[in-house]
Design a protein around this motif. Structure first.
Motif, PDB file in Angstrom:
ATOM      1  N   THR A 294       0.824  -1.209   0.000  1.00 20.04           N
ATOM      2  CA  THR A 294       0.000   0.000   0.000  1.00 20.04           C
ATOM      3  C   THR A 294       0.857   1.257   0.000  1.00 20.04           C
ATOM      4  OG1 THR A 294      -1.760  -1.156   1.201  1.00 20.04           O
ATOM      5  CG2 THR A 294      -1.803   1.259   1.230  1.00 20.04           C
ATOM      6  N   LEU A 295       1.858   1.298   0.880  1.00 22.36           N
ATOM      7  CA  LEU A 295       2.681   2.498   0.991  1.00 22.36           C
ATOM      8  C   LEU A 295       3.541   2.728  -0.245  1.00 22.36           C
ATOM      9  CD1 LEU A 295       3.797   2.388   4.742  1.00 22.36           C
ATOM     10  CD2 LEU A 295       2.023   3.790   3.665  1.00 22.36           C
ATOM     11  N   GLU A 296       3.890   1.656  -0.937  1.00 24.33           N
ATOM     12  CA  GLU A 296       4.692   1.813  -2.154  1.00 24.33           C
ATOM     13  C   GLU A 296       3.912   2.510  -3.259  1.00 24.33           C
ATOM     14  OE1 GLU A 296       7.845  -1.940  -1.891  1.00 24.33           O
ATOM     15  OE2 GLU A 296       5.974  -2.153  -3.021  1.00 24.33           O
ATOM     16  N   THR A 297       2.596   2.490  -3.162  1.00 24.83           N
ATOM     17  CA  THR A 297       1.765   3.125  -4.196  1.00 24.83           C
ATOM     18  C   THR A 297       1.337   4.543  -3.818  1.00 24.83           C
ATOM     19  OG1 THR A 297      -0.291   2.221  -3.270  1.00 24.83           O
ATOM     20  CG2 THR A 297       0.886   0.864  -4.883  1.00 24.83           C
ATOM     21  N   VAL A 298       1.719   4.990  -2.622  1.00 25.55           N
ATOM     22  CA  VAL A 298       1.340   6.328  -2.162  1.00 25.55           C
ATOM     23  C   VAL A 298       2.227   7.367  -2.851  1.00 25.55           C
ATOM     24  CG1 VAL A 298       1.240   7.865  -0.175  1.00 25.55           C
ATOM     25  CG2 VAL A 298       0.473   5.508   0.044  1.00 25.55           C
ATOM     26  N   ASP A 299       1.607   8.423  -3.342  1.00 29.50           N
ATOM     27  CA  ASP A 299       2.372   9.493  -3.985  1.00 29.50           C
ATOM     28  C   ASP A 299       3.224  10.224  -2.956  1.00 29.50           C
ATOM     29  OD1 ASP A 299       1.217   8.918  -6.414  1.00 29.50           O
ATOM     30  OD2 ASP A 299      -0.420  10.357  -6.145  1.00 29.50           O
ATOM     31  N   THR A 300       4.467  10.516  -3.319  1.00 25.44           N
ATOM     32  CA  THR A 300       5.347  11.276  -2.443  1.00 25.44           C
ATOM     33  C   THR A 300       5.250  12.762  -2.764  1.00 25.44           C
ATOM     34  OG1 THR A 300       7.207  10.984  -3.966  1.00 25.44           O
ATOM     35  CG2 THR A 300       6.948   9.357  -2.208  1.00 25.44           C
ATOM     36  N   ILE A 301       5.567  13.575  -1.780  1.00 29.79           N
ATOM     37  CA  ILE A 301       5.518  15.030  -1.936  1.00 29.79           C
ATOM     38  C   ILE A 301       6.939  15.568  -1.925  1.00 29.79           C
ATOM     39  CG2 ILE A 301       4.712  17.194  -0.922  1.00 29.79           C
ATOM     40  CD1 ILE A 301       2.461  15.592   0.401  1.00 29.79           C
ATOM     41  N   ASP A 302       7.317  16.215  -2.994  1.00 28.68           N
ATOM     42  CA  ASP A 302       8.652  16.796  -3.091  1.00 28.68           C
ATOM     43  C   ASP A 302       8.609  18.205  -2.520  1.00 28.68           C
ATOM     44  OD1 ASP A 302      11.184  17.545  -3.659  1.00 28.68           O
ATOM     45  OD2 ASP A 302      11.020  17.435  -5.844  1.00 28.68           O
ATOM     46  N   ASN A 303       9.137  18.375  -1.310  1.00 21.01           N
ATOM     47  CA  ASN A 303       9.109  19.687  -0.675  1.00 21.01           C
ATOM     48  C   ASN A 303      10.496  20.303  -0.537  1.00 21.01           C
ATOM     49  OD1 ASN A 303      10.138  18.015   1.235  1.00 21.01           O
ATOM     50  ND2 ASN A 303       8.709  18.592   2.861  1.00 21.01           N
ATOM     51  N   GLN A 304      11.444  19.791  -1.309  1.00 20.33           N
ATOM     52  CA  GLN A 304      12.791  20.339  -1.294  1.00 20.33           C
ATOM     53  C   GLN A 304      13.184  20.741  -2.716  1.00 20.33           C
ATOM     54  OE1 GLN A 304      15.258  17.298   0.464  1.00 20.33           O
ATOM     55  NE2 GLN A 304      15.137  18.261   2.473  1.00 20.33           N
ATOM     56  N   ASP A 305      13.750  21.914  -2.822  1.00 21.88           N
ATOM     57  CA  ASP A 305      14.229  22.358  -4.124  1.00 21.88           C
ATOM     58  C   ASP A 305      15.457  21.576  -4.557  1.00 21.88           C
ATOM     59  OD1 ASP A 305      12.231  24.218  -4.190  1.00 21.88           O
ATOM     60  OD2 ASP A 305      13.452  25.790  -3.254  1.00 21.88           O
ATOM     61  N   GLU A 306      16.344  21.308  -3.589  1.00 18.86           N
ATOM     62  CA  GLU A 306      17.553  20.563  -3.876  1.00 18.86           C
ATOM     63  C   GLU A 306      17.807  19.569  -2.761  1.00 18.86           C
ATOM     64  OE1 GLU A 306      20.838  23.128  -4.416  1.00 18.86           O
ATOM     65  OE2 GLU A 306      20.001  24.170  -6.164  1.00 18.86           O
ATOM     66  N   SER A 307      18.320  18.399  -3.122  1.00 22.12           N
ATOM     67  CA  SER A 307      18.697  17.423  -2.117  1.00 22.12           C
ATOM     68  C   SER A 307      20.030  17.832  -1.514  1.00 22.12           C
ATOM     69  CB  SER A 307      18.825  16.025  -2.741  1.00 22.12           C
ATOM     70  OG  SER A 307      17.581  15.606  -3.242  1.00 22.12           O
ATOM     71  N   PRO A 308      20.186  17.732  -0.192  1.00 26.69           N
ATOM     72  CA  PRO A 308      21.454  18.116   0.419  1.00 26.69           C
ATOM     73  C   PRO A 308      22.582  17.195  -0.032  1.00 26.69           C
ATOM     74  CG  PRO A 308      20.035  17.004   2.004  1.00 26.69           C
ATOM     75  CD  PRO A 308      19.199  17.245   0.783  1.00 26.69           C
ATOM     76  N   VAL A 309      23.747  17.771  -0.205  1.00 27.51           N
ATOM     77  CA  VAL A 309      24.904  16.983  -0.623  1.00 27.51           C
ATOM     78  C   VAL A 309      25.308  16.028   0.485  1.00 27.51           C
ATOM     79  CG1 VAL A 309      27.313  17.101  -1.335  1.00 27.51           C
ATOM     80  CG2 VAL A 309      25.668  18.804  -2.176  1.00 27.51           C
ATOM     81  N   GLN A 310      25.282  16.508   1.719  1.00 26.49           N
ATOM     82  CA  GLN A 310      25.640  15.691   2.867  1.00 26.49           C
ATOM     83  C   GLN A 310      24.430  15.547   3.787  1.00 26.49           C
ATOM     84  OE1 GLN A 310      29.045  17.391   4.740  1.00 26.49           O
ATOM     85  NE2 GLN A 310      30.350  17.204   2.934  1.00 26.49           N
ATOM     86  N   GLU A 311      24.200  14.316   4.265  1.00 27.63           N
ATOM     87  CA  GLU A 311      23.063  14.051   5.129  1.00 27.63           C
ATOM     88  C   GLU A 311      23.524  13.258   6.342  1.00 27.63           C
ATOM     89  OE1 GLU A 311      19.555  13.585   1.755  1.00 27.63           O
ATOM     90  OE2 GLU A 311      20.441  11.799   2.677  1.00 27.63           O
ATOM     91  N   VAL A 312      23.007  13.613   7.500  1.00 27.68           N
ATOM     92  CA  VAL A 312      23.260  12.851   8.723  1.00 27.68           C
ATOM     93  C   VAL A 312      21.924  12.643   9.423  1.00 27.68           C
ATOM     94  CG1 VAL A 312      24.430  12.748  10.945  1.00 27.68           C
ATOM     95  CG2 VAL A 312      25.585  13.779   8.983  1.00 27.68           C
ATOM     96  N   TRP A 313      21.604  11.392   9.707  1.00 26.91           N
ATOM     97  CA  TRP A 313      20.335  11.051  10.341  1.00 26.91           C
ATOM     98  C   TRP A 313      20.602  10.196  11.574  1.00 26.91           C
ATOM     99  CZ3 TRP A 313      15.971  13.167   8.206  1.00 26.91           C
ATOM    100  CH2 TRP A 313      16.083  13.645   6.891  1.00 26.91           C
ATOM    101  N   ALA A 314      19.723  10.312  12.564  1.00 28.34           N
ATOM    102  CA  ALA A 314      19.813   9.494  13.775  1.00 28.34           C
ATOM    103  C   ALA A 314      18.728   8.428  13.744  1.00 28.34           C
ATOM    104  CB  ALA A 314      19.647  10.366  15.022  1.00 28.34           C
ATOM    105  N   MET A 315      19.047   7.254  14.260  1.00 30.92           N
ATOM    106  CA  MET A 315      18.077   6.177  14.345  1.00 30.92           C
ATOM    107  C   MET A 315      18.355   5.365  15.606  1.00 30.92           C
ATOM    108  SD  MET A 315      19.531   3.887  11.151  1.00 30.92           S
ATOM    109  CE  MET A 315      18.124   2.783  11.222  1.00 30.92           C
ATOM    110  N   ALA A 316      17.354   4.607  16.058  1.00 29.35           N
ATOM    111  CA  ALA A 316      17.493   3.842  17.289  1.00 29.35           C
ATOM    112  C   ALA A 316      16.834   2.480  17.129  1.00 29.35           C
ATOM    113  CB  ALA A 316      16.857   4.593  18.470  1.00 29.35           C
TER     114      ALA A 316
END
Length: 267
Positions: A101-123
């Motif tokens: 179901t989620l694979e068929t959901v339309d995504t919303i592009d709310n960024q003009d440009e993707s950041p060159v460097q990304e850092v994310w936290a997860m647990a």
């Protein structure tokens, strides 16, 4: 853990698998009984007698309970192995349906440009292990992994490294020779070494110190670093990609401490 605590844990897990509280309590009650009437089940589980019938109907529809239409009616749980397999099938079906179901959901592009460097936290250990295995599977050139906590060297991780070693350079560091031997046996194509970063290990950490769990560098651009929280033993991580050459060089040379010079990924 006493019997009451075990029963409450079983009820909680069944609720996480999709049963409502009364349904979970009735199922756990029937696991303890060979057969039972609504009256007996109500007395054992403290589920109101009128609600027992509703719960049993749901459990029967899910293939977890059988009903003998006598007077009074008798109920019994299906064999535990059969019940757990049924619950597993239902849970996996829900997860697959969610993914589809989620694979068929339309995504919303709310960024003009993707950041060159990304850092994310997860647990969470499972989430971090899944991300680790995905990164290893997606590697195209090189995998450098240093394991700071032996408990994180799971069979799934070893299998992922073994599968990757057919196509990419795999370099794995451990803190002890015994762990190195284990890696060599499971991943014979990998280059292994005993890391010179002794401070990574949980055994050398003082009380209340946060120990590093794993350091992973994939294709010289994607980094994952996890730590073990002393109080809860929970694993947390930061993950990032698209880093510049300077940071990558530092990370690769730091992670390769203990590797013989000719195999240093910085050379």
């Amino acid at each position: 853990m006493d019997t009451t605590e075990k029963l409450e844990e079983a009820v909680a897990v069944l609720q996480q698998l999709g049963l409502k509280e009364y349904e979970a309590r009735c199922f756990v009650g029937l696991i303890r009984l060979e057969t039972g009437t609504a009256k007996k089940l109500s007395e054992l589980t403290e589920v109101p007698r009128t609600r027992v019938y509703d719960a049993i109907r749901v459990l029967e529809a899910q293939g977890l309970v059988e009903i003998q239409h006598s007077s009074p009616q008798q109920f019994r749980a299906v064999p535990l192995d059969e019940a757990t397999e049924t619950l597993r099938d239902q849970y996996e079906a829900r997860v697959e349906r969610l993914q589809e179901t989620l694979e068929t959901v339309d995504t919303i592009d709310n960024q003009d440009e993707s950041p060159v460097q990304e850092v994310w936290a997860m647990a969470g250990h499972d989430a971090i292990e899944n991300r680790t295995n995905d990164l290893i599977e997606d590697a195209s050139e090189e995998i450098v992994l240093v394991v700071g906590d032996e408990s994180l060297l799971t069979e799934d991780l070893l299998d992922a490294l073994e599968a990757a070693s057919d196509n990419v350079e795999v370099i794995v560091g451990s803190l002890t020779e015994s762990v190195q031997d284990r890696i060599r046996t499971a991943v014979p194509e990998a280059t292994t070494f005993v890391s010179g970063l002794e401070w990574l290990g949980t055994e050398t950490s003082v009380e209340n110190d946060t120990a590093v769990g794993r350091l992973l560098l994939v294709d010289r651009s994607t980094i994952l670093v996890s730590s073990i929280v002393p109080e809860t033993k929970e694993e947390r991580a930061i993950f990032g990609g698209g880093f510049g050459n300077g940071l990558v060089v530092i990370a690769r040379r730091l992670m390769a401490q203990g590797l013989i010079p000719i195999r240093d990924p910085g050379n």
